[in-house]
Design a protein around this motif. Structure first.
Motif, PDB file in Angstrom:
ATOM      1  N   VAL A 297      39.531  44.255  38.209  1.00 46.22           N
ATOM      2  CA  VAL A 297      40.400  42.978  38.380  1.00 46.22           C
ATOM      3  C   VAL A 297      41.137  42.723  37.032  1.00 46.22           C
ATOM      4  O   VAL A 297      41.211  43.066  35.691  1.00 46.22           O
ATOM      5  CB  VAL A 297      38.853  42.103  38.357  1.00 46.22           C
ATOM      6  N   ASP A 298      41.804  42.168  37.069  1.00 45.19           N
ATOM      7  CA  ASP A 298      43.389  41.425  35.905  1.00 45.19           C
ATOM      8  C   ASP A 298      42.741  40.275  35.766  1.00 45.19           C
ATOM      9  O   ASP A 298      42.730  39.993  36.596  1.00 45.19           O
ATOM     10  CB  ASP A 298      44.710  41.686  36.358  1.00 45.19           C
ATOM     11  N   THR A 299      41.823  40.784  34.223  1.00 43.55           N
ATOM     12  CA  THR A 299      41.485  39.266  33.413  1.00 43.55           C
ATOM     13  C   THR A 299      42.534  38.470  32.640  1.00 43.55           C
ATOM     14  O   THR A 299      42.013  37.473  32.289  1.00 43.55           O
ATOM     15  CB  THR A 299      40.649  39.456  32.703  1.00 43.55           C
ATOM     16  N   GLU A 300      44.087  38.623  32.875  1.00 45.41           N
ATOM     17  CA  GLU A 300      45.536  38.224  32.044  1.00 45.41           C
ATOM     18  C   GLU A 300      45.148  38.087  30.517  1.00 45.41           C
ATOM     19  O   GLU A 300      45.723  38.511  29.669  1.00 45.41           O
ATOM     20  CB  GLU A 300      45.633  36.908  32.344  1.00 45.41           C
ATOM     21  N   LEU A 301      43.306  37.924  30.156  1.00 40.50           N
ATOM     22  CA  LEU A 301      43.640  37.458  28.404  1.00 40.50           C
ATOM     23  C   LEU A 301      42.201  39.200  28.334  1.00 40.50           C
ATOM     24  O   LEU A 301      42.028  39.408  29.250  1.00 40.50           O
ATOM     25  CB  LEU A 301      42.720  36.795  28.067  1.00 40.50           C
ATOM     26  N   THR A 302      42.168  39.281  26.533  1.00 39.44           N
ATOM     27  CA  THR A 302      41.656  40.336  27.064  1.00 39.44           C
ATOM     28  C   THR A 302      40.197  40.299  26.916  1.00 39.44           C
ATOM     29  O   THR A 302      39.540  39.400  26.006  1.00 39.44           O
ATOM     30  CB  THR A 302      41.693  41.231  25.324  1.00 39.44           C
ATOM     31  N   ALA A 303      39.486  41.088  27.561  1.00 40.92           N
ATOM     32  CA  ALA A 303      37.486  40.631  28.432  1.00 40.92           C
ATOM     33  C   ALA A 303      37.352  41.551  27.059  1.00 40.92           C
ATOM     34  O   ALA A 303      37.385  42.701  26.924  1.00 40.92           O
ATOM     35  CB  ALA A 303      37.838  41.348  29.620  1.00 40.92           C
ATOM     36  N   ASP A 304      36.266  41.258  26.902  1.00 42.98           N
ATOM     37  CA  ASP A 304      35.432  41.906  25.896  1.00 42.98           C
ATOM     38  C   ASP A 304      33.662  41.709  26.224  1.00 42.98           C
ATOM     39  O   ASP A 304      33.058  42.170  25.752  1.00 42.98           O
ATOM     40  CB  ASP A 304      35.060  40.889  24.486  1.00 42.98           C
ATOM     41  N   ALA A 305      33.175  40.860  27.059  1.00 44.68           N
ATOM     42  CA  ALA A 305      31.618  41.050  27.461  1.00 44.68           C
ATOM     43  C   ALA A 305      31.275  40.737  29.268  1.00 44.68           C
ATOM     44  O   ALA A 305      32.372  39.344  29.496  1.00 44.68           O
ATOM     45  CB  ALA A 305      30.916  39.652  26.854  1.00 44.68           C
ATOM     46  N   VAL A 306      30.779  41.184  29.223  1.00 45.49           N
ATOM     47  CA  VAL A 306      29.954  41.229  30.551  1.00 45.49           C
ATOM     48  C   VAL A 306      28.482  41.056  30.935  1.00 45.49           C
ATOM     49  O   VAL A 306      28.244  41.350  30.324  1.00 45.49           O
ATOM     50  CB  VAL A 306      30.830  42.114  31.530  1.00 45.49           C
TER      51      VAL A 306
ATOM     52  N   PHE B 247      39.341  46.549  26.264  1.00 47.08           N
ATOM     53  CA  PHE B 247      40.812  45.862  25.156  1.00 47.08           C
ATOM     54  C   PHE B 247      42.001  45.263  26.092  1.00 47.08           C
ATOM     55  O   PHE B 247      42.529  44.035  26.123  1.00 47.08           O
ATOM     56  CB  PHE B 247      40.202  45.344  24.352  1.00 47.08           C
ATOM     57  N   TYR B 248      42.339  46.267  25.680  1.00 49.82           N
ATOM     58  CA  TYR B 248      43.881  46.189  25.848  1.00 49.82           C
ATOM     59  C   TYR B 248      44.616  46.092  27.197  1.00 49.82           C
ATOM     60  O   TYR B 248      45.196  45.366  27.237  1.00 49.82           O
ATOM     61  CB  TYR B 248      44.281  47.274  24.846  1.00 49.82           C
ATOM     62  N   ASP B 249      44.037  46.642  28.014  1.00 50.34           N
ATOM     63  CA  ASP B 249      44.475  46.412  29.369  1.00 50.34           C
ATOM     64  C   ASP B 249      43.596  45.687  29.784  1.00 50.34           C
ATOM     65  O   ASP B 249      44.537  45.118  31.034  1.00 50.34           O
ATOM     66  CB  ASP B 249      44.044  47.850  30.569  1.00 50.34           C
ATOM     67  N   HIS B 250      42.728  44.430  29.715  1.00 48.31           N
ATOM     68  CA  HIS B 250      42.905  43.064  30.160  1.00 48.31           C
ATOM     69  C   HIS B 250      42.040  43.493  31.661  1.00 48.31           C
ATOM     70  O   HIS B 250      42.352  42.593  33.246  1.00 48.31           O
ATOM     71  CB  HIS B 250      44.287  42.339  30.154  1.00 48.31           C
ATOM     72  N   VAL B 251      41.236  44.535  31.609  1.00 44.46           N
ATOM     73  CA  VAL B 251      40.938  44.481  32.823  1.00 44.46           C
ATOM     74  C   VAL B 251      39.439  44.188  32.857  1.00 44.46           C
ATOM     75  O   VAL B 251      38.379  44.798  31.479  1.00 44.46           O
ATOM     76  CB  VAL B 251      41.726  46.043  33.163  1.00 44.46           C
ATOM     77  N   LEU B 252      38.514  43.523  34.046  1.00 42.22           N
ATOM     78  CA  LEU B 252      37.514  44.238  34.290  1.00 42.22           C
ATOM     79  C   LEU B 252      37.265  45.354  35.302  1.00 42.22           C
ATOM     80  O   LEU B 252      37.565  45.067  36.379  1.00 42.22           O
ATOM     81  CB  LEU B 252      36.631  42.725  34.426  1.00 42.22           C
ATOM     82  N   HIS B 253      36.276  46.010  35.387  1.00 43.09           N
ATOM     83  CA  HIS B 253      36.070  47.213  35.574  1.00 43.09           C
ATOM     84  C   HIS B 253      34.894  47.279  36.434  1.00 43.09           C
ATOM     85  O   HIS B 253      33.580  46.470  35.892  1.00 43.09           O
ATOM     86  CB  HIS B 253      36.039  48.457  35.256  1.00 43.09           C
TER      87      HIS B 253
END
Length: 489
Positions: free
Chosen positions: A12-21, A446-452
């Protein structure tokens, strides 16, 4: 792969850099997944810049913006099982955790943000079964600081009892903050604050079995324990990690077990009755930013290892080998994995069961305090790839990790060696038909703005067919979600 097979279900493209799930642990809401993002922006930059960004830091003139996403999982949509239920813009998010017990009948999500605040959001469920998170309380920790982490005192099922609901948070000035949560969840009150580290206090966590004890890790390379009944009173100081301590989690399944991770690229497992030396030391080839024990498989530990992807550690034989076995090591080129969490969905996890009791410790005294002001590791904006020393465990150190065995039927034949860690209220009827060999987990890079979203299948196990009731419970928000192209990763 000896650890089974890991399959990517969705990116999923989170547009901003994702760092917590964080997956919601509460029954009836386990289909919900929260994701926090962090973006450094120069003045005048676009709100959702797609350019590569630096990791979070604790200083600098940039604007730190963030967005909170709420997703709903539906196993009946194999092409895109995660659907976006809500997005909420605000300050950059450094940490996000759900409370393990309902508060005034509702699920609460806690956020630590770059504005220096801890914020509580309540899950609101409407008549059409849609879900949203609405803010109910916020407390600023200190001026000109970042709130870097938070942890709830009830970190395991059935742990509320008569204890007050508390949050421990850490900040970029090296301070810890103990917060009291009002019974109805509508307010936060500071109980105590104290200086814990000379530099950024990256992480703080409760001992889930003795909630008057908290642990902290800082950029000064120290792991420290504290008695909250006497704020600022150190129980121990360990320099066993050779660089900044980034992650700490007490085991929610077994007393005395603590896991810590560091920039030094090692995961250490501790017996909290003797904090002089860890009982197991596992190199993971990447800085360890998050650690999460599996909610039902008591011996499994998930690690987000920054440039080394994510790893699943099996702590079953840590007693014999003095390190955990790495079951799964999934590299993710051109990204930094900062967030990772297991799903609590019953279709993907085994029911609770017995685990081995701890051996008795001969240690009767706490180690003496030590102190240092010398920075032993880099700040998060200056990550290094050098590995920490693999220090041997001292002879005779008590190892409690024999208790972290797989949850299998054979264990019950050991009679008096067993005790049941799950109390009556912890048993969940939804788990009776669970698949023992399938787990869902989520990571964010972080760099690719993705939630996997990943599925881990042990020995090629297959998912059981979903019942109609399961599908109805899990499919709450059939909203479309932007999906990153898999060719980009």
């Amino acid at each position: 792969m000896r650890g089974g097979r890991v399959r990517l279900l969705q990116a999923v493209d989170t547009e901003l850099t994702a760092d917590a799930v964080a997956w919601c642990p509460l029954r009836g809401r386990r289909h919900l997944l929260a994701c926090g993002t962090y973006q450094l922006r120069a003045p005048g930059s676009a709100p959702a810049s797609r350019e590569a960004q630096s990791p979070p830091d604790a200083s600098g003139p940039q604007t730190r913006a963030g967005r909170l996403y709420l997703y709903s999982f539906c196993g009946g949509r194999p092409a895109a099982p995660l659907a976006e239920a809500q997005r909420r813009d605000g300050a950059a998010i450094l940490d996000a955790k759900w409370c393990h017990v309902p508060v005034a009948g509702s699920a609460l999500l806690g956020l630590a943000d770059a504005g220096g605040s801890v914020e509580l959001l309540r899950l609101v469920e409407s008549e059409d079964s849609s879900c949203t998170l609405q803010p109910v309380s916020s407390l600023g920790l200190d001026e000109q600081c970042l709130a870097l982490s938070l942890d709830w005192s009830p970190g395991k099922l059935g742990s509320a009892g008569e204890q007050p609901l508390q949050i421990i948070s850490s900040d970029s000035k090296g301070r810890l903050h103990l917060l009291m949560v009002h019974e109805e969840g509508s307010g936060l009150q500071r109980a105590a604050s104290w200086q814990a580290h000379a530099f950024e206090a990256w992480t703080a966590a409760f001992n889930y079995w003795r909630t008057d004890v908290v642990y902290s890790g800082g950029d000064d390379g120290l792991l420290r324990g504290w008695d909250t009944r006497m704020p600022g009173t150190s129980l121990f100081t360990s320099k066993r990690h050779s660089m900044g301590v980034c992650s700490i989690q007490s085991s929610p399944h077994q007393d005395h077990v603590l896991a810590t991770g560091s920039y030094d690229e090692h995961v250490l497992l501790w017996d909290t009755r003797n904090m002089k030396q860890p009982v197991a030391d596992t190199p993971v080839q990447g800085g360890v930013w998050r650690l999460r024990w599996h909610p039902f498989r008591h011996h499994l530990l998930l690690a987000a290892c920054m440039h080394s992807g994510f790893k699943i550690l099996d702590c079953q034989k840590a007693l014999e080998k003095q390190e955990a076995a790495v079951l799964v090591s999934h590299m993710m080129p051109s990204s930094l994995v900062y967030g990772a969490d297991w799903s609590w969905l019953p279709s993907c996890s085994p029911q609770p069961g017995p685990s081995l009791a701890f051996p008795h410790s001969n240690e009767r005294t706490r180690p003496a305090d030590t102190a240092t002001n010398k920075p032993l590791g880099p700040s998060l904006d200056h990550l290094v790839a050098s590995k920490g020393e693999d220090h041997p465990r001292s002879p005779g150190t008590v190892n409690p990790l024999a208790c972290l065995l797989p949850l299998t039927g054979e264990m019950s034949s050991n009679g008096s060696q067993l005790h049941t860690t799950a109390k009556a209220q912890d048993w969940d009827p939804d788990l009776q038909e669970a698949n023992l060999d399938v787990s869902l987990l989520a990571t964010c890079s972080f760099y690719d703005h993705v939630l996997h979203l990943w599925k881990w299948e042990v020995n090629g196990a297959q998912d059981p067919p979903h019942s109609q009731a399961e599908e109805t419970a899990q499919c709450r928000q059939p909203v479309s979600v932007s999906q990153a192209s898999l060719q980009d990763h």
